[in-house]
Design an enzyme around this catalytic site. Sequence first.
Site, PDB file in Angstrom:
ATOM      1  N   GLY A  15       0.859  -1.295   0.089  1.00 59.90           N
ATOM      2  CA  GLY A  15      -0.112  -0.048  -0.151  1.00 59.90           C
ATOM      3  C   GLY A  15       0.861   1.179  -0.117  1.00 59.90           C
ATOM      4  O   GLY A  15       1.722   1.251   0.628  1.00 59.90           O
ATOM      5  N   ARG A  76       1.016  -4.956  -4.902  1.00 62.20           N
ATOM      6  CA  ARG A  76       1.349  -6.338  -4.205  1.00 62.20           C
ATOM      7  C   ARG A  76       1.437  -7.486  -5.404  1.00 62.20           C
ATOM      8  O   ARG A  76       0.602  -7.515  -6.151  1.00 62.20           O
ATOM      9  CB  ARG A  76       0.107  -6.785  -3.470  1.00 62.20           C
ATOM     10  CG  ARG A  76      -0.280  -5.158  -2.426  1.00 62.20           C
ATOM     11  CD  ARG A  76      -1.215  -5.665  -1.437  1.00 62.20           C
ATOM     12  NE  ARG A  76      -2.189  -4.426  -1.261  1.00 62.20           N
ATOM     13  CZ  ARG A  76      -1.965  -3.750  -0.167  1.00 62.20           C
ATOM     14  NH1 ARG A  76      -1.042  -4.178   0.540  1.00 62.20           N
ATOM     15  NH2 ARG A  76      -2.630  -2.724   0.350  1.00 62.20           N
ATOM     16  N   ASP A 107       6.330  -5.080   6.084  1.00 62.65           N
ATOM     17  CA  ASP A 107       7.228  -6.147   6.279  1.00 62.65           C
ATOM     18  C   ASP A 107       6.830  -7.147   5.199  1.00 62.65           C
ATOM     19  O   ASP A 107       7.908  -7.683   5.210  1.00 62.65           O
ATOM     20  CB  ASP A 107       6.930  -6.700   7.729  1.00 62.65           C
ATOM     21  CG  ASP A 107       5.444  -6.914   8.233  1.00 62.65           C
ATOM     22  OD1 ASP A 107       4.594  -6.736   7.282  1.00 62.65           O
ATOM     23  OD2 ASP A 107       5.241  -7.185   9.306  1.00 62.65           O
ATOM     24  N   THR A 135       4.352   2.572   5.884  1.00 65.42           N
ATOM     25  CA  THR A 135       2.505   2.194   5.733  1.00 65.42           C
ATOM     26  C   THR A 135       2.014   3.109   6.598  1.00 65.42           C
ATOM     27  O   THR A 135       2.576   3.591   7.761  1.00 65.42           O
ATOM     28  CB  THR A 135       2.485   0.651   6.141  1.00 65.42           C
ATOM     29  OG1 THR A 135       1.256   0.664   6.752  1.00 65.42           O
ATOM     30  CG2 THR A 135       3.404   0.493   7.221  1.00 65.42           C
ATOM     31  N   ASP A 137      -0.340   2.188   8.291  1.00 62.77           N
ATOM     32  CA  ASP A 137      -0.758   1.727   9.701  1.00 62.77           C
ATOM     33  C   ASP A 137       0.028   1.684  10.946  1.00 62.77           C
ATOM     34  O   ASP A 137      -0.330   1.318  11.736  1.00 62.77           O
ATOM     35  CB  ASP A 137      -1.044   0.305   9.260  1.00 62.77           C
ATOM     36  CG  ASP A 137      -2.531   0.057   8.282  1.00 62.77           C
ATOM     37  OD1 ASP A 137      -3.109   1.030   7.996  1.00 62.77           O
ATOM     38  OD2 ASP A 137      -2.543  -1.057   7.694  1.00 62.77           O
ATOM     39  N   ASP A 139       2.489  -0.529  11.406  1.00 56.12           N
ATOM     40  CA  ASP A 139       2.156  -1.964  11.939  1.00 56.12           C
ATOM     41  C   ASP A 139       3.268  -2.503  11.685  1.00 56.12           C
ATOM     42  O   ASP A 139       3.145  -3.892  11.584  1.00 56.12           O
ATOM     43  CB  ASP A 139       0.893  -2.608  11.413  1.00 56.12           C
ATOM     44  CG  ASP A 139       1.021  -2.664  10.200  1.00 56.12           C
ATOM     45  OD1 ASP A 139       1.717  -2.058   9.220  1.00 56.12           O
ATOM     46  OD2 ASP A 139       0.009  -3.629   9.477  1.00 56.12           O
ATOM     47  N   ARG A 181      -6.436  -2.542   9.154  1.00 52.78           N
ATOM     48  CA  ARG A 181      -6.830  -4.000   9.085  1.00 52.78           C
ATOM     49  C   ARG A 181      -6.617  -4.686  10.184  1.00 52.78           C
ATOM     50  O   ARG A 181      -7.421  -5.691  10.562  1.00 52.78           O
ATOM     51  CB  ARG A 181      -6.397  -4.543   7.624  1.00 52.78           C
ATOM     52  CG  ARG A 181      -7.446  -5.470   7.311  1.00 52.78           C
ATOM     53  CD  ARG A 181      -7.117  -6.049   5.765  1.00 52.78           C
ATOM     54  NE  ARG A 181      -5.858  -5.640   5.082  1.00 52.78           N
ATOM     55  CZ  ARG A 181      -5.749  -5.586   3.812  1.00 52.78           C
ATOM     56  NH1 ARG A 181      -6.771  -6.034   2.907  1.00 52.78           N
ATOM     57  NH2 ARG A 181      -4.605  -5.330   3.330  1.00 52.78           N
TER      58      ARG A 181
HETATM   59  O1  F6P Z   1      -1.739   0.100   3.454  1.00 55.15           O
HETATM   60  C1  F6P Z   1      -2.183  -0.414   4.450  1.00 55.15           C
HETATM   61  C2  F6P Z   1      -3.748  -0.401   4.061  1.00 55.15           C
HETATM   62  O2  F6P Z   1      -4.127   0.962   4.032  1.00 55.15           O
HETATM   63  C3  F6P Z   1      -4.536  -1.132   5.292  1.00 55.15           C
HETATM   64  O3  F6P Z   1      -4.726  -0.140   6.466  1.00 55.15           O
HETATM   65  C4  F6P Z   1      -5.773  -1.433   4.534  1.00 55.15           C
HETATM   66  O4  F6P Z   1      -6.515  -2.319   5.003  1.00 55.15           O
HETATM   67  C5  F6P Z   1      -5.194  -1.881   3.350  1.00 55.15           C
HETATM   68  O5  F6P Z   1      -4.013  -1.053   2.992  1.00 55.15           O
HETATM   69  C6  F6P Z   1      -6.125  -1.587   1.885  1.00 55.15           C
HETATM   70  O6  F6P Z   1      -5.427  -2.073   0.698  1.00 55.15           O
HETATM   71  P1  F6P Z   1      -5.708  -1.849  -0.578  1.00 55.15           P
HETATM   72  O7  F6P Z   1      -5.296  -0.494  -0.993  1.00 55.15           O
HETATM   73  O8  F6P Z   1      -5.017  -2.856  -1.269  1.00 55.15           O
HETATM   74  O9  F6P Z   1      -7.138  -1.767  -0.764  1.00 55.15           O
END
Ligand code: F6P
Length: 335
Positions: A15, A76, A107, A135, A137, A139, A181
Site C-alpha cells: 500500500g 502487491r 514487512d 505504511t 498503519d 504496524d 486492518r
Molecule cells: O496500507 C495499509 C492499508 O491501507 C490498510 O490499512 C488497508 O486495510 C489496506 O491497506 C487496503 O489495501 P488496498 O489498497 O489494497 O485496498
Amino acid sequence: MDHQVKRIGVLTSGGDAPGMNAAIRAVVRSALARGIDCIGIRRGWNGLISSDFIRMDTSSVSHIINKGGTLLYTARSDEFRTVAGQDRALATCKLLGLDAIVAIGGDGTFRGALALSRRAAETGYSLQVAGIPATIDNDIGCSHYTIGFDTACNTAVECIDRLRDTMQSHERCSVVEVMGRHAGYLALYVGIAVGATAVLIPERELDFERDVVEKIRRARLAGTTHYMVVVAEGAGNTMDISRRIHEEIGIDPRVTVLGHIQRGGAPSSRDRETASRMGYEAVKAIAENQGNCVVSTQEGHLVILEMEEALKMSKNFQMDRYQILEALTNNCGAI
Ligand code: F6P
C-alpha cells in the site's frame, strides 16, 4: 573484501504511503552523491519480474518531496512469492548489474527482499537489500514509526473535525471507520486527537456494552449531545456497530468510511523529514556493505537492524494510550 557498490535499484511495494516519494528522492540523491548509479523499479516486485524500470538521475526526483503517492507506482505481487517469480526478478537484477535494492514498504515487502537476497546467494550472486518502513498503519514490528502514519493521522483528524461540525449541529452520533486492518494505531492516535467518545481497535476484544453503550451514556449524562465513535477497519463492521447503537440507545448514527482518502495527500513535515533521513541511511548502509538491513526508528532514533532479526521483532501495542483515551472520555464525558 568489501564489494564496491556501483548500482542500486529502488522500489516501492504494498500500500502506498505519503512520504514514499521523499524516500525515493533521498535514496536516488544519496546514491548519486556517492557515485552510485540508481535504477527505479516500477510497480513494486512486479517491475523486477517484468523488467519495468527507469534510470534515475537527480532531476528525475525533483519536485516530488511534497507529493503523496509514489512516482514509481506500487503493487502487491503474488508472483514474487513464488521461487519462479523470484528467479525472474533475479534475472533482471543480473541483467541490470544491481548490487543492491532499497525496498520501501511494509514487512511483506521486506520478506520479499530477504527471499530475493537469499535466492541470489544460492546462485552465487551478491545482492544486498535494505528496507525502509512505510505504511500508514504503523504496524511494522521492527520500527516504532513508519513513513506515512503522521500524514494519515492528520488527514483523518481533519475529516473528523468536519464531521463534528455537522454532528454537533444535528446533535447526532457519528461512526467513523479509519484504516487499519490488523492494527489500531491510526484509530487510537486519531481518537485521542479528536476527543472521541469511543475508539474500537483490533488489539482489544470488543465488549459492546462497556466500549460503546456505556461511553455514549456517560457522555450524554455529562451533557454532550453529539458523539464520535472511531472504529479501526479491523475492529468491526461500522454498519453493524451503527445498527447496534440504534437498537440499544435509540439514537440514529451516521456512518462514514474514510478509506483511501487517508492514503493520499501531501506528506507532513515529519514524514518528509523521516523519509529523507531513512533514504540517506539506507544508501549509507549499502555503501558500507552492511548487508541486508532495515532502517528502523527506535525511541525516536534511526537504527540499522539486520533484516532477518528485524523481521522476528514485534512491538507492544501502546495500551497506555488507550488508558489515556478512556480516562479523558470517562472523566469529563464530553468531546
Ligand atoms: O496500507 C495499509 C492499508 O491501507 C490498510 O490499512 C488497508 O486495510 C489496506 O491497506 C487496503 O489495501 P488496498 O489498497 O489494497 O485496498
